[in-house]
Design a protein around this motif. Structure first.
Motif, short mmCIF file in Angstrom:
data_model
loop_
_atom_site.label_atom_id
_atom_site.label_comp_id
_atom_site.label_asym_id
_atom_site.label_seq_id
_atom_site.Cartn_x
_atom_site.Cartn_y
_atom_site.Cartn_z
N MET A 94 -17.80 9.61 -54.00
CA MET A 94 -19.04 10.35 -53.98
C MET A 94 -19.45 10.66 -55.41
SD MET A 94 -19.90 13.68 -51.80
CE MET A 94 -21.56 14.04 -51.46
N ARG A 95 -20.76 10.42 -55.71
CA ARG A 95 -21.25 10.67 -57.06
C ARG A 95 -21.68 12.12 -57.21
NH1 ARG A 95 -25.15 5.54 -57.44
NH2 ARG A 95 -26.61 7.15 -56.90
N PRO A 96 -21.53 12.68 -58.40
CA PRO A 96 -21.99 14.05 -58.62
C PRO A 96 -23.51 14.12 -58.57
CG PRO A 96 -21.25 13.10 -60.69
CD PRO A 96 -20.92 12.11 -59.60
N TYR A 97 -24.03 15.30 -58.29
CA TYR A 97 -25.47 15.52 -58.21
C TYR A 97 -26.11 15.26 -59.57
CZ TYR A 97 -29.95 17.85 -57.71
OH TYR A 97 -31.29 18.13 -57.70
N ASP A 98 -27.19 14.50 -59.57
CA ASP A 98 -27.93 14.20 -60.79
C ASP A 98 -29.39 14.58 -60.57
OD1 ASP A 98 -29.21 13.17 -63.01
OD2 ASP A 98 -28.29 11.18 -62.85
N PRO A 99 -29.88 15.65 -61.20
CA PRO A 99 -31.25 16.10 -60.96
C PRO A 99 -32.30 15.04 -61.34
CG PRO A 99 -30.28 17.32 -62.78
CD PRO A 99 -29.20 16.49 -62.17
N PHE A 100 -32.02 14.24 -62.35
CA PHE A 100 -32.95 13.19 -62.74
C PHE A 100 -33.11 12.16 -61.63
CE2 PHE A 100 -33.82 9.04 -64.74
CZ PHE A 100 -35.04 9.33 -65.33
N LEU A 101 -32.01 11.71 -61.07
CA LEU A 101 -32.08 10.75 -59.96
C LEU A 101 -32.70 11.37 -58.72
CD1 LEU A 101 -28.65 8.87 -60.24
CD2 LEU A 101 -30.93 8.03 -60.84
N ALA A 102 -32.42 12.64 -58.50
CA ALA A 102 -33.01 13.33 -57.35
C ALA A 102 -34.53 13.39 -57.49
CB ALA A 102 -32.44 14.72 -57.22
N GLN A 103 -35.01 13.66 -58.71
CA GLN A 103 -36.46 13.71 -58.94
C GLN A 103 -37.08 12.33 -58.79
OE1 GLN A 103 -38.29 16.58 -59.46
NE2 GLN A 103 -39.92 15.15 -58.98
N GLN A 104 -36.42 11.30 -59.29
CA GLN A 104 -36.92 9.94 -59.11
C GLN A 104 -37.04 9.58 -57.63
OE1 GLN A 104 -34.23 7.45 -61.40
NE2 GLN A 104 -35.85 7.03 -62.87
N ASP A 105 -36.02 9.95 -56.86
CA ASP A 105 -36.02 9.68 -55.42
C ASP A 105 -37.18 10.41 -54.75
OD1 ASP A 105 -34.92 8.60 -52.99
OD2 ASP A 105 -34.15 10.61 -52.57
N ALA A 106 -37.38 11.68 -55.11
CA ALA A 106 -38.46 12.47 -54.50
C ALA A 106 -39.82 11.89 -54.88
CB ALA A 106 -38.36 13.92 -54.95
N ASP A 107 -40.00 11.50 -56.14
CA ASP A 107 -41.26 10.91 -56.58
C ASP A 107 -41.56 9.61 -55.84
OD1 ASP A 107 -41.59 13.00 -58.37
OD2 ASP A 107 -40.87 11.85 -60.11
N GLN A 108 -40.55 8.80 -55.64
CA GLN A 108 -40.72 7.53 -54.92
C GLN A 108 -41.11 7.78 -53.46
OE1 GLN A 108 -40.77 4.63 -56.34
NE2 GLN A 108 -41.04 3.45 -54.48
N LYS A 109 -40.47 8.75 -52.84
CA LYS A 109 -40.76 9.03 -51.43
C LYS A 109 -42.16 9.60 -51.24
CE LYS A 109 -35.98 9.64 -49.97
NZ LYS A 109 -34.94 10.58 -49.60
N ILE A 110 -42.62 10.44 -52.18
CA ILE A 110 -43.94 11.05 -52.04
C ILE A 110 -45.05 10.01 -52.15
CG2 ILE A 110 -44.38 11.67 -54.45
CD1 ILE A 110 -44.94 14.04 -51.57
N LYS A 111 -44.79 8.92 -52.86
CA LYS A 111 -45.79 7.85 -52.99
C LYS A 111 -46.05 7.17 -51.66
CE LYS A 111 -44.78 6.67 -57.77
NZ LYS A 111 -44.25 5.63 -58.67
N HIS A 112 -45.08 7.19 -50.76
CA HIS A 112 -45.18 6.44 -49.52
C HIS A 112 -45.47 7.30 -48.29
CE1 HIS A 112 -43.96 2.86 -51.59
NE2 HIS A 112 -42.94 3.51 -52.12
N CYS A 113 -45.85 8.54 -48.50
CA CYS A 113 -46.11 9.39 -47.33
C CYS A 113 -47.58 9.78 -47.29
CB CYS A 113 -45.22 10.63 -47.35
SG CYS A 113 -45.71 11.85 -48.56
#
Length: 66
Positions: free
Chosen positions: A1-20
């Motif tokens: 399991m990888r440690p939490y990375d706020p940068f990757l979490a923000q990238q993931d959230a930004d990508q998901k918001i584009k498709h909703c």
């Protein structure tokens, strides 16, 4: 399991918001038109009415729809 990375979490959230949600109909030319009319002190309601009149009608079968 990888440690939490706020940068990757923000990238993931930004990508998901584009498709909703609803797709935008604001393209570069329409945005420029709106900005120009706002600079000319047009009311937003007037600009919306102008855009609705300028939007081409599409057809489905032999029935025209807005």
């Amino acid at each position: 399991m990888r440690p939490y990375d706020p940068f990757l979490a923000q990238q993931d959230a930004d990508q998901k918001i584009k498709h909703c949600g609803r797709k935008t109909v604001l393209d570069a030319s329409r945005k420029q038109l709106i900005e120009n009319h706002l600079r000319l002190t047009w009311f937003p309601e007037t600009i919306v009415a102008k855009l609705k009149l300028a939007r081409p009608l599409s057809t489905i079968g032999s029935t025209r729809v807005n």
